[in-house]
Scaffold this motif. Structure first.
Motif, PDB file in Angstrom:
ATOM      1  N   ALA A 115      -6.871  -4.899  -7.545  1.00  0.00           N
ATOM      2  CA  ALA A 115      -5.953  -4.262  -6.610  1.00  0.00           C
ATOM      3  C   ALA A 115      -4.737  -3.776  -7.390  1.00  0.00           C
ATOM      4  O   ALA A 115      -4.461  -4.268  -8.492  1.00  0.00           O
ATOM      5  CB  ALA A 115      -5.548  -5.251  -5.528  1.00  0.00           C
ATOM      6  N   PHE A 116      -4.046  -2.797  -6.804  1.00  0.00           N
ATOM      7  CA  PHE A 116      -2.866  -2.226  -7.466  1.00  0.00           C
ATOM      8  C   PHE A 116      -1.723  -2.132  -6.474  1.00  0.00           C
ATOM      9  O   PHE A 116      -1.936  -1.832  -5.287  1.00  0.00           O
ATOM     10  CB  PHE A 116      -3.189  -0.822  -8.001  1.00  0.00           C
ATOM     11  CG  PHE A 116      -4.242  -0.818  -9.063  1.00  0.00           C
ATOM     12  CD1 PHE A 116      -3.886  -0.920 -10.403  1.00  0.00           C
ATOM     13  CD2 PHE A 116      -5.588  -0.734  -8.716  1.00  0.00           C
ATOM     14  CE1 PHE A 116      -4.861  -0.927 -11.393  1.00  0.00           C
ATOM     15  CE2 PHE A 116      -6.573  -0.745  -9.706  1.00  0.00           C
ATOM     16  CZ  PHE A 116      -6.214  -0.839 -11.044  1.00  0.00           C
ATOM     17  N   ASP A 117      -0.513  -2.364  -6.977  1.00  0.00           N
ATOM     18  CA  ASP A 117       0.658  -2.220  -6.119  1.00  0.00           C
ATOM     19  C   ASP A 117       1.847  -1.861  -7.015  1.00  0.00           C
ATOM     20  O   ASP A 117       1.793  -2.040  -8.238  1.00  0.00           O
ATOM     21  CB  ASP A 117       0.933  -3.512  -5.338  1.00  0.00           C
ATOM     22  CG  ASP A 117       1.720  -3.249  -4.061  1.00  0.00           C
ATOM     23  OD1 ASP A 117       1.119  -3.265  -2.974  1.00  0.00           O
ATOM     24  OD2 ASP A 117       2.948  -3.001  -4.162  1.00  0.00           O
ATOM     25  N   ALA A 118       2.911  -1.352  -6.372  1.00  0.00           N
ATOM     26  CA  ALA A 118       4.100  -0.976  -7.143  1.00  0.00           C
ATOM     27  C   ALA A 118       5.159  -2.079  -7.114  1.00  0.00           C
ATOM     28  O   ALA A 118       6.122  -2.036  -7.880  1.00  0.00           O
ATOM     29  CB  ALA A 118       4.674   0.320  -6.575  1.00  0.00           C
ATOM     30  N   ASP A 119       4.964  -3.055  -6.238  1.00  0.00           N
ATOM     31  CA  ASP A 119       5.966  -4.107  -6.051  1.00  0.00           C
ATOM     32  C   ASP A 119       5.850  -5.173  -7.151  1.00  0.00           C
ATOM     33  O   ASP A 119       4.829  -5.861  -7.247  1.00  0.00           O
ATOM     34  CB  ASP A 119       5.723  -4.728  -4.647  1.00  0.00           C
ATOM     35  CG  ASP A 119       6.718  -5.807  -4.313  1.00  0.00           C
ATOM     36  OD1 ASP A 119       7.447  -6.263  -5.224  1.00  0.00           O
ATOM     37  OD2 ASP A 119       6.752  -6.212  -3.139  1.00  0.00           O
ATOM     38  N   PRO A 120       6.917  -5.322  -7.977  1.00  0.00           N
ATOM     39  CA  PRO A 120       6.826  -6.279  -9.097  1.00  0.00           C
ATOM     40  C   PRO A 120       6.589  -7.714  -8.642  1.00  0.00           C
ATOM     41  O   PRO A 120       6.082  -8.531  -9.414  1.00  0.00           O
ATOM     42  CB  PRO A 120       8.178  -6.135  -9.803  1.00  0.00           C
ATOM     43  CG  PRO A 120       9.052  -5.322  -8.921  1.00  0.00           C
ATOM     44  CD  PRO A 120       8.193  -4.590  -7.934  1.00  0.00           C
ATOM     45  N   ASN A 121       6.940  -8.018  -7.379  1.00  0.00           N
ATOM     46  CA  ASN A 121       6.703  -9.386  -6.900  1.00  0.00           C
ATOM     47  C   ASN A 121       5.217  -9.655  -6.654  1.00  0.00           C
ATOM     48  O   ASN A 121       4.780 -10.804  -6.604  1.00  0.00           O
ATOM     49  CB  ASN A 121       7.464  -9.640  -5.593  1.00  0.00           C
ATOM     50  CG  ASN A 121       8.956  -9.627  -5.818  1.00  0.00           C
ATOM     51  OD1 ASN A 121       9.433 -10.158  -6.827  1.00  0.00           O
ATOM     52  ND2 ASN A 121       9.685  -8.978  -4.916  1.00  0.00           N
ATOM     53  N   LYS A 122       4.456  -8.601  -6.445  1.00  0.00           N
ATOM     54  CA  LYS A 122       3.023  -8.766  -6.176  1.00  0.00           C
ATOM     55  C   LYS A 122       2.196  -8.648  -7.457  1.00  0.00           C
ATOM     56  O   LYS A 122       1.174  -9.300  -7.605  1.00  0.00           O
ATOM     57  CB  LYS A 122       2.557  -7.716  -5.153  1.00  0.00           C
ATOM     58  CG  LYS A 122       3.201  -7.934  -3.791  1.00  0.00           C
ATOM     59  CD  LYS A 122       2.839  -6.854  -2.786  1.00  0.00           C
ATOM     60  CE  LYS A 122       3.600  -7.112  -1.487  1.00  0.00           C
ATOM     61  NZ  LYS A 122       3.466  -6.013  -0.540  1.00  0.00           N
ATOM     62  N   VAL A 123       2.676  -7.789  -8.364  1.00  0.00           N
ATOM     63  CA  VAL A 123       1.950  -7.563  -9.621  1.00  0.00           C
ATOM     64  C   VAL A 123       1.856  -8.871 -10.416  1.00  0.00           C
ATOM     65  O   VAL A 123       2.819  -9.614 -10.501  1.00  0.00           O
ATOM     66  CB  VAL A 123       2.653  -6.467 -10.457  1.00  0.00           C
ATOM     67  CG1 VAL A 123       2.058  -6.376 -11.858  1.00  0.00           C
ATOM     68  CG2 VAL A 123       2.576  -5.121  -9.740  1.00  0.00           C
ATOM     69  N   GLY A 124       0.659  -9.128 -10.927  1.00  0.00           N
ATOM     70  CA  GLY A 124       0.462 -10.343 -11.733  1.00  0.00           C
ATOM     71  C   GLY A 124      -0.028 -11.518 -10.909  1.00  0.00           C
ATOM     72  O   GLY A 124      -0.416 -12.540 -11.458  1.00  0.00           O
ATOM     73  N   THR A 125      -0.031 -11.366  -9.580  1.00  0.00           N
ATOM     74  CA  THR A 125      -0.546 -12.451  -8.732  1.00  0.00           C
ATOM     75  C   THR A 125      -1.998 -12.133  -8.351  1.00  0.00           C
ATOM     76  O   THR A 125      -2.530 -11.092  -8.719  1.00  0.00           O
ATOM     77  CB  THR A 125       0.295 -12.617  -7.444  1.00  0.00           C
ATOM     78  OG1 THR A 125       0.152 -11.427  -6.655  1.00  0.00           O
ATOM     79  CG2 THR A 125       1.760 -12.851  -7.762  1.00  0.00           C
ATOM     80  N   GLU A 126      -2.600 -13.057  -7.598  1.00  0.00           N
ATOM     81  CA  GLU A 126      -3.964 -12.853  -7.112  1.00  0.00           C
ATOM     82  C   GLU A 126      -3.996 -13.118  -5.625  1.00  0.00           C
ATOM     83  O   GLU A 126      -3.299 -14.005  -5.135  1.00  0.00           O
ATOM     84  CB  GLU A 126      -4.902 -13.886  -7.767  1.00  0.00           C
ATOM     85  CG  GLU A 126      -5.450 -13.459  -9.088  1.00  0.00           C
ATOM     86  CD  GLU A 126      -6.551 -14.395  -9.578  1.00  0.00           C
ATOM     87  OE1 GLU A 126      -6.988 -15.282  -8.816  1.00  0.00           O
ATOM     88  OE2 GLU A 126      -6.969 -14.221 -10.733  1.00  0.00           O
ATOM     89  N   ILE A 127      -4.801 -12.371  -4.904  1.00  0.00           N
ATOM     90  CA  ILE A 127      -5.036 -12.678  -3.485  1.00  0.00           C
ATOM     91  C   ILE A 127      -6.544 -12.704  -3.278  1.00  0.00           C
ATOM     92  O   ILE A 127      -7.241 -11.761  -3.672  1.00  0.00           O
ATOM     93  CB  ILE A 127      -4.361 -11.659  -2.547  1.00  0.00           C
ATOM     94  CG1 ILE A 127      -2.842 -11.738  -2.682  1.00  0.00           C
ATOM     95  CG2 ILE A 127      -4.772 -11.898  -1.083  1.00  0.00           C
ATOM     96  CD1 ILE A 127      -2.058 -10.759  -1.852  1.00  0.00           C
ATOM     97  N   GLY A 128      -7.027 -13.784  -2.685  1.00  0.00           N
ATOM     98  CA  GLY A 128      -8.475 -13.930  -2.466  1.00  0.00           C
ATOM     99  C   GLY A 128      -9.244 -13.817  -3.779  1.00  0.00           C
ATOM    100  O   GLY A 128     -10.365 -13.318  -3.797  1.00  0.00           O
ATOM    101  N   GLY A 129      -8.631 -14.243  -4.864  1.00  0.00           N
ATOM    102  CA  GLY A 129      -9.295 -14.199  -6.165  1.00  0.00           C
ATOM    103  C   GLY A 129      -9.270 -12.834  -6.835  1.00  0.00           C
ATOM    104  O   GLY A 129      -9.855 -12.643  -7.899  1.00  0.00           O
TER     105      GLY A 129
END
Ligand code: ATP
Length: 214
Positions: A115-129
């Motif tokens: 998955a891709f996003d522009a929000d630095p708080n989301k980048v580097g995390t995982e959701i549902g693996g």
């Protein structure tokens, strides 16, 4: 696939629906199914089912129905169930997050792999693996991916679409309200949930179903 070319588009659209039901029957150990049973389960009239299934080379026998094993094999082959199709999701907002958690794993050959996003708080995390990368990394990471789910804000949709296509994506499931423009050869399926909901309510009001029918 040559077999698939002969199937009309309207029939092809119902394939995944049939597949899911037949697969469940198989899991329950059922060996055969009648067109009436199928019709009730998938809510497609039995004449249409018989016509669809004749394209699959499945001929129902009177008093016997259709052979579950045969159908399952046919659907697996036709839908390329053995070959997993990697999918990318762009925009991990409310809707995108829900898809990552859901991840289409039940009876399905598609899987969101990144998955891709522009929000630095989301980048580097995982959701549902599923790992979330920065949108700047799109071109670099997408090499194997041909299908994408678009859940970015409306204003970003066209720009992201163009980048996806440049990276080799040929199919987009567009959940944004944007009517995106794509070159020939790229398939877009558009699902605008708020329009669908509005349309449902409109039809409920103006085209009430005849409840005497059943
Ligand atoms: P949803 O529309 O899914 O309910 P939301 O209301 O939480 O989401 P939106 O503003 O619609 O949020 O944005 C969806 C997601 O897209 C957010 O996670 C946002 O960070 C992300 N996003 C915004 N711009 C871009 C972009 N250019 N590239 C990638 N992701 C983006």
């Amino acid at each position: 696939m040559s077999e698939q070319n002969k199937i009309p588009q309207a029939t092809a659209k119902r394939l995944p629906l049939y597949y899911r039901f037949i697969n469940n029957l198989h899991i329950q150990g059922k060996l055969r199914v009648s067109s009436k049973e199928l019709s009730e389960a998938v809510k497609v009239d039995s004449a249409t089912i018989r016509r669809d299934f004749s394209y699959f080379g499945a001929l129902g026998k009177k008093g016997y129905g259709y052979n579950v094993e045969y159908l399952l094999e046919f659907f697996r082959k036709t839908l390329d169930q053995d070959e997993k199709t990697p999918v990318a999701l762009i925009g991990v907002g409310n809707l995108g997050t829900a898809f990552l958690n859901y991840n289409f794993t039940k009876n399905n050959n598609t899987k969101i792999e990144m998955a891709f996003d522009a929000d630095p708080n989301k980048v580097g995390t995982e959701i549902g693996g599923v790992p979330i990368y920065h949108i700047d990394e799109l071109e670099q990471k997408l090499s194997e991916v041909q299908a994408a789910i678009l859940t970015v804000p409306l204003a970003e949709a066209q720009n992201i679409t163009e980048r996806l296509i440049k990276s080799g994506v040929t199919g987009i499931l567009n959940f944004t309200p944007a009517r995106i423009t794509v070159p020939e050869g790229v398939r877009v399926h558009h699902i605008d949930l708020s329009v669908e909901l509005q349309s449902l309510v409109y039809f409920m009001k103006h085209y009430p179903l005849d409840t005497d029918e059943e």
